[in-house]
Design an enzyme around this catalytic site. Structure first.
Site, PDB file in Angstrom:
ATOM      1  N   PRO A   1     -55.278  84.334 -35.777  1.00 56.57           N
ATOM      2  CA  PRO A   1     -54.316  84.250 -36.881  1.00 56.57           C
ATOM      3  C   PRO A   1     -54.951  83.748 -38.165  1.00 56.57           C
ATOM      4  CG  PRO A   1     -54.161  82.279 -35.584  1.00 56.57           C
ATOM      5  CD  PRO A   1     -55.257  83.104 -34.959  1.00 56.57           C
TER       6      PRO A   1
ATOM      7  N   GLU B   1     -50.654  82.973 -27.170  1.00 53.87           N
ATOM      8  CA  GLU B   1     -50.301  81.688 -27.784  1.00 53.87           C
ATOM      9  C   GLU B   1     -49.556  82.053 -29.057  1.00 53.87           C
ATOM     10  OE1 GLU B   1     -49.519  78.942 -29.786  1.00 53.87           O
ATOM     11  OE2 GLU B   1     -51.575  78.792 -30.521  1.00 53.87           O
TER      12      GLU B   1
ATOM     13  N   SER C   1     -47.765  85.606 -34.017  1.00 57.97           N
ATOM     14  CA  SER C   1     -46.310  85.519 -34.022  1.00 57.97           C
ATOM     15  C   SER C   1     -45.725  86.043 -32.714  1.00 57.97           C
ATOM     16  CB  SER C   1     -45.747  86.340 -35.189  1.00 57.97           C
ATOM     17  OG  SER C   1     -45.992  87.727 -34.973  1.00 57.97           O
TER      18      SER C   1
ATOM     19  N   LYS D   1     -60.746  90.602 -33.543  1.00 53.16           N
ATOM     20  CA  LYS D   1     -60.252  90.969 -34.873  1.00 53.16           C
ATOM     21  C   LYS D   1     -59.594  89.755 -35.522  1.00 53.16           C
ATOM     22  CE  LYS D   1     -56.393  92.603 -36.446  1.00 53.16           C
ATOM     23  NZ  LYS D   1     -56.346  91.988 -37.810  1.00 53.16           N
ATOM     24  N   PRO D   2     -60.134  89.277 -36.641  1.00 52.90           N
ATOM     25  CA  PRO D   2     -59.455  88.194 -37.357  1.00 52.90           C
ATOM     26  C   PRO D   2     -58.287  88.745 -38.155  1.00 52.90           C
ATOM     27  CG  PRO D   2     -61.433  88.852 -38.533  1.00 52.90           C
ATOM     28  CD  PRO D   2     -61.389  89.671 -37.267  1.00 52.90           C
ATOM     29  N   SER D   3     -57.428  87.858 -38.625  1.00 54.44           N
ATOM     30  CA  SER D   3     -56.341  88.278 -39.512  1.00 54.44           C
ATOM     31  C   SER D   3     -56.916  88.975 -40.736  1.00 54.44           C
ATOM     32  CB  SER D   3     -55.526  87.062 -39.955  1.00 54.44           C
ATOM     33  OG  SER D   3     -54.655  87.409 -41.007  1.00 54.44           O
TER      34      SER D   3
END
Length: 479
Positions: free
Chosen positions: A149, A247, A226, A174-176
């Site tokens: 996130p 999570e 989310s 993959k990052p945000s």
């Protein structure tokens, strides 16, 4: 900052299409770099690299994996100032607090999992059937897909990669799309200490994440994000029977009984509620106050809010910086604007003017009282610097209100009555319960929730075990 690039098979790479997107500094609202807009071709390339690398990384000894993680931890610590600078430009966080409160735990978590790699536990070998000996093998899963996130991009990347690598897996992460910079830097650092293909990072938006989840190679998908994103990941993974580690969001109740120290509780709650602009799924932003302390607590929280500053990352006197992106600012302002008539804003509720950050996404520390259990601000995650306060009459009502949300991540109880604290810790339907404190984490203890907050554990040996699979081996030993 130079344009960001993916890290695939140990080397930096642009998206196959050549497409990029702008990355914005939340503190100013200005573009400061670009990142690859990766597509299915880039994801496939990363997955194939991870699959090849697993053939050797999965056969390494725990000692070898430990040594690699320790080298990464030391390199991160040695370059702490650089990572703090990138993380703060990435997120708008305060420089001082990031250096003090986020970098040291990140280094510690790498070192914890480096040690944990060598002490995995399993049932001892034994004869559970006559003339047969059984034992349990705990093995790496294989290629793992991970999505992190924007609220703690560096720390959450480490929470994900450290146990996965310690267990012997390879990774495509993959990052945000709004906060890729520190994760790319971490991957480049790790590439100096890991074989090519063990850790791959692809940048992009939700479509990139979908390609990651839908790819046939990974056997586990882990996401911090989310509830909506978690449900989408779980649904997509189910079509291929992939394991998932979720999570997700939170709506932590902070239950303050009438024997609590109001001043001390208000100060601690404000810090745990406004830290990182309340953009924390464990934030202390849903306060339940006993009748006997309600008014005094609201007044004390309002005083704390009025004394809490936001601003540019280099301001040493701020507790938190900007919200992460314009959509998040719109979410927070919208929820405050839609408060029902019976609610009262006791402090904040407005956007401040920040000199030098006029284009940034700032919101004042806010306290709202008079809310009811079915109000939007009570039931839905605000994810901003907004603390809500509800009143309760007794322990039974406190539990009913606390548990009466769809989330189950974290909670806290404030009381000097030890027996009451233990009763509440048993009955609160949350994966974490703090007593007379809120938000500390340690690498040795698990973090994860129930209900719509997801399942699986980060941190601790439980987090490491989530990245392993169990195999029973039985040998005939009779004559």
């Amino acid at each position: 900052m130079s344009p960001l690039r993916n890290l695939i098979d140990g080397a930096s790479a642009d998206a196959a299409s050549g497409a990029t997107y702008d990355v914005v500094d939340p503190a100013t609202g200005r573009t400061y770099t670009t990142a690859p807009a990766s597509g299915p071709e880039d994801v496939d390339r990363a997955m194939r690299a991870a699959e090849r690398a697993f053939g050797t990384w999965g056969e390494t000894t725990p000692k070898e994996r430990q040594e690699a993680l320790l080298r990464i931890a030391q390199a991160l610590e040695d370059r702490a100032d650089e990572f703090v600078r990138v993380e703060c430009e990435n997120t708008g966080k305060p420089i001082g607090l990031t250096a003090d409160e986020e970098l040291p735990p990140s280094v510690d978590e790498l070192r914890f999992f480096a040690g944990a790699a060598r002490v995995l536990e399993g049932r001892g070998a034994g004869e559970y059937l006559k003339d047969h000996t059984s034992w349990v093998r705990r093995e790496p899963i294989g290629v793992v897909a991970q999505v992190t996130p924007w609220n703690y991009p560096l720390m959450m990347a480490i929470w994900k990669i450290a146990p996965a690598l310690a267990a012997g897996n390879t990774i495509v992460l993959k990052p945000s799309d709004t906060t890729p910079a520190s994760t790319v830097l971490l991957a480049e650092l790790a590439a100096e200490h890991l074989p090519p293909g063990v850790l791959n990072v692809v940048c992009g938006d939700r479509d990139t994440g979908r390609a990651l989840v839908e790819h046939p190679t990974p056997q586990l998908v882990a996401i911090t994000g989310s509830v909506r994103a978690g449900m989408e990941v779980a649904g997509s993974a189910a079509t291929d029977l992939k394991r998932v580690h979720l999570e997700l969001g939170g709506k932590a109740p902070v239950v303050v009984f009438d024997d609590a120290d109001v001043a001390a509780a208000a100060e601690a709650i404000a810090t745990a509620g406004y830290f990182n602009a309340g953009q924390d799924c464990t934030a202390a932003t849903r306060v339940l106050a006993a009748d006997g302390v309600h008014d005094d607590l609201v007044a004390a929280l309002a005083e704390q809010a009025r004394g809490t500053r936001t601003g540019l990352p280099d301001d040493p006197d701020i507790l938190y910086g900007a919200l992460n992106n314009p959509d998040q600012l719109a979410r927070v302002t919208g929820m405050v604007d839609r408060l029902p008539d019976h609610a009262r804003i006791d402090a904040g509720g407005t956007r401040p003017t920040v000199a030098g950050g006029e284009g940034g996404y700032y919101f004042d520390a806010t306290v709202v009282s008079g809310l009811r259990q079915d109000d939007e601000a009570v039931q839905d995650e605000i994810f901003g610097p907004v603390i809500t306060v509800q009143r309760f009459a007794d322990e039974a009502e406190a539990l009913r209100l606390a548990n009466g949300v769809r989330y189950g991540l974290s909670s806290s109880v404030w009381t000097t009555d030890h027996a009451r604290a233990l009763r509440m810790s048993k009955r609160l339907d949350f994966g974490v319960v703090w007593i007379n404190t809120h938000i500390p984490f340690v690498s040795e203890m698990p973090h994860g929730g129930f209900k719509h907050s997801g399942y699986g554990k980060d941190l601790s040996m439980y987090g490491l075990e989530d990245y392993t699979r169990i195999k029973h081996v039985m040998s005939f030993t009779g004559e």
